[in-house]
Scaffold this motif. Structure first.
Motif, PDB file in Angstrom:
ATOM      1  N   ASP A  49       0.908  -1.226  -0.014  1.00 12.66           N
ATOM      2  CA  ASP A  49      -0.048   0.091  -0.147  1.00 12.66           C
ATOM      3  C   ASP A  49       0.860   1.238  -0.147  1.00 12.66           C
ATOM      4  N   GLY A  50       1.384   1.828  -1.156  1.00  5.04           N
ATOM      5  CA  GLY A  50       2.239   2.907  -1.271  1.00  5.04           C
ATOM      6  C   GLY A  50       1.765   4.037  -0.629  1.00  5.04           C
ATOM      7  N   PRO A  51       0.518   4.595  -0.908  1.00  5.81           N
ATOM      8  CA  PRO A  51       0.282   5.795  -0.203  1.00  5.81           C
ATOM      9  C   PRO A  51       0.002   5.720   1.528  1.00  5.81           C
ATOM     10  N   ASP A  93      11.227  -7.275   4.654  1.00  4.48           N
ATOM     11  CA  ASP A  93       9.865  -6.248   4.541  1.00  4.48           C
ATOM     12  C   ASP A  93      10.492  -5.096   3.844  1.00  4.48           C
ATOM     13  N   ALA A  94      11.685  -4.536   4.628  1.00  9.18           N
ATOM     14  CA  ALA A  94      12.299  -3.428   4.122  1.00  9.18           C
ATOM     15  C   ALA A  94      12.401  -3.485   2.694  1.00  9.18           C
ATOM     16  N   SER A  95      13.185  -4.350   2.183  1.00  8.52           N
ATOM     17  CA  SER A  95      13.338  -4.548   0.903  1.00  8.52           C
ATOM     18  C   SER A  95      11.971  -4.315  -0.166  1.00  8.52           C
ATOM     19  N   LYS A  96      11.145  -4.881   0.143  1.00  6.89           N
ATOM     20  CA  LYS A  96       9.717  -4.680  -0.450  1.00  6.89           C
ATOM     21  C   LYS A  96       9.360  -3.237  -0.460  1.00  6.89           C
ATOM     22  N   VAL A  97       9.202  -2.774   0.682  1.00  3.66           N
ATOM     23  CA  VAL A  97       8.539  -1.374   0.780  1.00  3.66           C
ATOM     24  C   VAL A  97       9.513  -0.338  -0.014  1.00  3.66           C
ATOM     25  N   ALA A  98      10.969  -0.826   0.032  1.00  5.30           N
ATOM     26  CA  ALA A  98      12.047   0.286  -0.523  1.00  5.30           C
ATOM     27  C   ALA A  98      11.735   0.089  -2.105  1.00  5.30           C
ATOM     28  N   ALA A  99      10.930  -0.823  -2.741  1.00 10.28           N
ATOM     29  CA  ALA A  99      10.888  -0.688  -3.949  1.00 10.28           C
ATOM     30  C   ALA A  99       9.751   0.157  -4.551  1.00 10.28           C
ATOM     31  N   PRO A 101       8.085   3.270  -5.265  1.00  7.63           N
ATOM     32  CA  PRO A 101       8.430   4.913  -5.563  1.00  7.63           C
ATOM     33  C   PRO A 101       8.002   6.009  -4.531  1.00  7.63           C
ATOM     34  N   VAL A 102       6.520   5.744  -4.083  1.00 14.57           N
ATOM     35  CA  VAL A 102       6.181   6.947  -3.356  1.00 14.57           C
ATOM     36  C   VAL A 102       6.705   6.715  -1.781  1.00 14.57           C
ATOM     37  N   VAL A 103       7.179   5.627  -1.559  1.00 12.43           N
ATOM     38  CA  VAL A 103       7.854   5.478  -0.144  1.00 12.43           C
ATOM     39  C   VAL A 103       9.343   6.053  -0.295  1.00 12.43           C
ATOM     40  N   ARG A 104      10.026   5.871  -1.393  1.00 16.68           N
ATOM     41  CA  ARG A 104      11.217   6.540  -1.473  1.00 16.68           C
ATOM     42  C   ARG A 104      11.121   7.875  -1.316  1.00 16.68           C
ATOM     43  N   ALA A 105      10.143   8.433  -2.070  1.00 17.40           N
ATOM     44  CA  ALA A 105       9.938   9.718  -2.268  1.00 17.40           C
ATOM     45  C   ALA A 105       9.831  10.522  -0.935  1.00 17.40           C
ATOM     46  N   ALA A 106       8.951   9.686  -0.041  1.00 23.07           N
ATOM     47  CA  ALA A 106       8.472  10.196   1.205  1.00 23.07           C
ATOM     48  C   ALA A 106       9.792  10.219   2.041  1.00 23.07           C
ATOM     49  N   LEU A 107      10.728   9.303   1.734  1.00 24.55           N
ATOM     50  CA  LEU A 107      11.878   9.411   2.624  1.00 24.55           C
ATOM     51  C   LEU A 107      12.998  10.507   2.232  1.00 24.55           C
ATOM     52  N   LEU A 108      12.773  10.956   1.007  1.00 29.67           N
ATOM     53  CA  LEU A 108      13.956  11.727   0.547  1.00 29.67           C
ATOM     54  C   LEU A 108      14.248  12.883   1.295  1.00 29.67           C
ATOM     55  N   GLU A 109      13.369  13.689   1.723  1.00 28.00           N
ATOM     56  CA  GLU A 109      13.474  14.686   2.452  1.00 28.00           C
ATOM     57  C   GLU A 109      14.315  14.528   3.822  1.00 28.00           C
ATOM     58  N   ARG A 110      13.412  13.628   4.562  1.00 29.26           N
ATOM     59  CA  ARG A 110      13.592  12.961   5.857  1.00 29.26           C
ATOM     60  C   ARG A 110      15.328  12.914   6.026  1.00 29.26           C
ATOM     61  N   GLN A 111      15.642  11.987   4.865  1.00 29.86           N
ATOM     62  CA  GLN A 111      17.079  11.676   4.954  1.00 29.86           C
ATOM     63  C   GLN A 111      17.930  12.955   4.770  1.00 29.86           C
ATOM     64  N   MET A 180      18.837  -4.885  -6.651  1.00 29.04           N
ATOM     65  CA  MET A 180      19.883  -4.372  -7.748  1.00 29.04           C
ATOM     66  C   MET A 180      18.698  -4.130  -9.072  1.00 29.04           C
ATOM     67  N   ASN A 181      17.700  -5.134  -9.118  1.00 33.84           N
ATOM     68  CA  ASN A 181      16.756  -4.973 -10.365  1.00 33.84           C
ATOM     69  C   ASN A 181      15.649  -4.031 -10.289  1.00 33.84           C
ATOM     70  N   ARG A 182      15.369  -3.320  -9.018  1.00 34.23           N
ATOM     71  CA  ARG A 182      14.165  -2.659  -9.092  1.00 34.23           C
ATOM     72  C   ARG A 182      14.303  -1.283  -9.872  1.00 34.23           C
ATOM     73  N   ALA A 183      13.032  -0.894 -10.409  1.00 36.41           N
ATOM     74  CA  ALA A 183      13.148   0.320 -11.342  1.00 36.41           C
ATOM     75  C   ALA A 183      13.541   1.675 -10.893  1.00 36.41           C
ATOM     76  N   ILE A 184      13.131   1.772  -9.364  1.00 43.58           N
ATOM     77  CA  ILE A 184      13.564   2.960  -8.874  1.00 43.58           C
ATOM     78  C   ILE A 184      14.853   2.972  -7.897  1.00 43.58           C
ATOM     79  N   ALA A 185      15.796   3.828  -8.124  1.00 43.76           N
ATOM     80  CA  ALA A 185      17.130   3.617  -7.262  1.00 43.76           C
ATOM     81  C   ALA A 185      17.689   2.273  -6.851  1.00 43.76           C
TER      82      ALA A 185
END
Ligand code: DC
Length: 220
Positions: A49-51, A93-99, A101-111, A180-185
């Motif tokens: 559930d990305g959002p 679990d982390a590896s799954k949510v890390a794939a 895109p909206v999760v990665r975007a949400a963490l960008l500023e935080r990082q 290594m094979n995910r579409a994003i980052a």
């Protein structure tokens, strides 16, 4: 300074030691993905559930600290979750949510908020390529899959957690494939990263090499 690489490459230990030696802040970005997955499980939000997960990534109260022996301590919404985010299940679990895109975007500023003077050691998969592309020193740590599985096995044994080397090797191979094979980052060394194969090297030797590179580049 960014330190990227696959699971078991020694990034976590090396990043912590390098940050301490330099007197810099530390970002354990993998812990953020682990925390988002855990927050999802606790809130009944599906790991697809990305959002829902992105909302948790933005709003959760996440705190990092250290215990007296300088080991990482992590709190999620006021509750200590240091052990809970370090299980193999939490890593998968982390590896799954890390794939997502909206999760990665949400963490960008935080990082990016972790970057404070005099400096930051950022540990992850896409620190040098996506989150801190302007970093002055970028390291990519690798080690053979067999050695990474053996290191993880030793770590778990020390913690009294039962695990077989065969199962760990399989899990590491699966996680590498997904990361290594995910579409994003995806997990790939940036063209400007210094590759360091740590197979057969001691932690101290790797830390010395990393500090040597940093001091050489930054004249510190
Ligand atoms: O480093 P770690 O094992 O704690 O990371 C857990 C997972 O999070 C890993 O399988 C991939 C993902 N991750 C990521 O996609 N990007 C990062 N910067 C850090 C971790």
């Amino acid at each position: 300074m960014t330190i990227d690489g696959p699971s078991g490459s020694g990034k976590g230990t090396v990043s912590r030691a390098a940050a301490r030696a330099l007197g810099w802040a530390l970002l354990d970005s993998g812990a953020l993905y682990r925390l988002v997955a855990l927050a999802g499980r606790q809130a009944g939000v599906g790991l697809d559930d990305g959002p829902g997960l992105a909302q948790l990534a933005k709003a959760s109260d996440i705190r990092f600290g250290s215990d007296p022996s300088d080991q990482e301590v992590v709190w999620l919404d006021g509750k200590e979750v240091t052990g809970a985010i370090r299980t193999e299940e939490a890593g998968n679990d982390a590896s799954k949510v890390a794939a997502i895109p909206v999760v990665r975007a949400a963490l960008l500023e935080r990082q990016r908020r972790f970057a404070v003077p005099p400096g930051l050691v950022a540990d992850g998969r896409d620190m040098g390529t996506v989150v801190f592309p302007q970093a002055e020193v970028k390291i990519f740590l690798t080690a053979s899959a067999a050695e990474r599985a053996a290191r993880r096995h030793k770590q778990l044994k020390e913690k009294g957690v039962a695990a077989t080397l065969a199962a760990l090797s399989l899990e590491i191979a699966e996680r590498d494939q997904r990361d290594m094979n995910r579409a994003i980052a995806p997990l790939v060394p940036g063209a400007d990263a210094i590759l360091l194969d740590t197979t057969g090297m001691s932690v101290d030797a790797v830390v010395e090499r990393v500090l040597g590179v940093a001091r050489g580049r930054l004249s510190i």
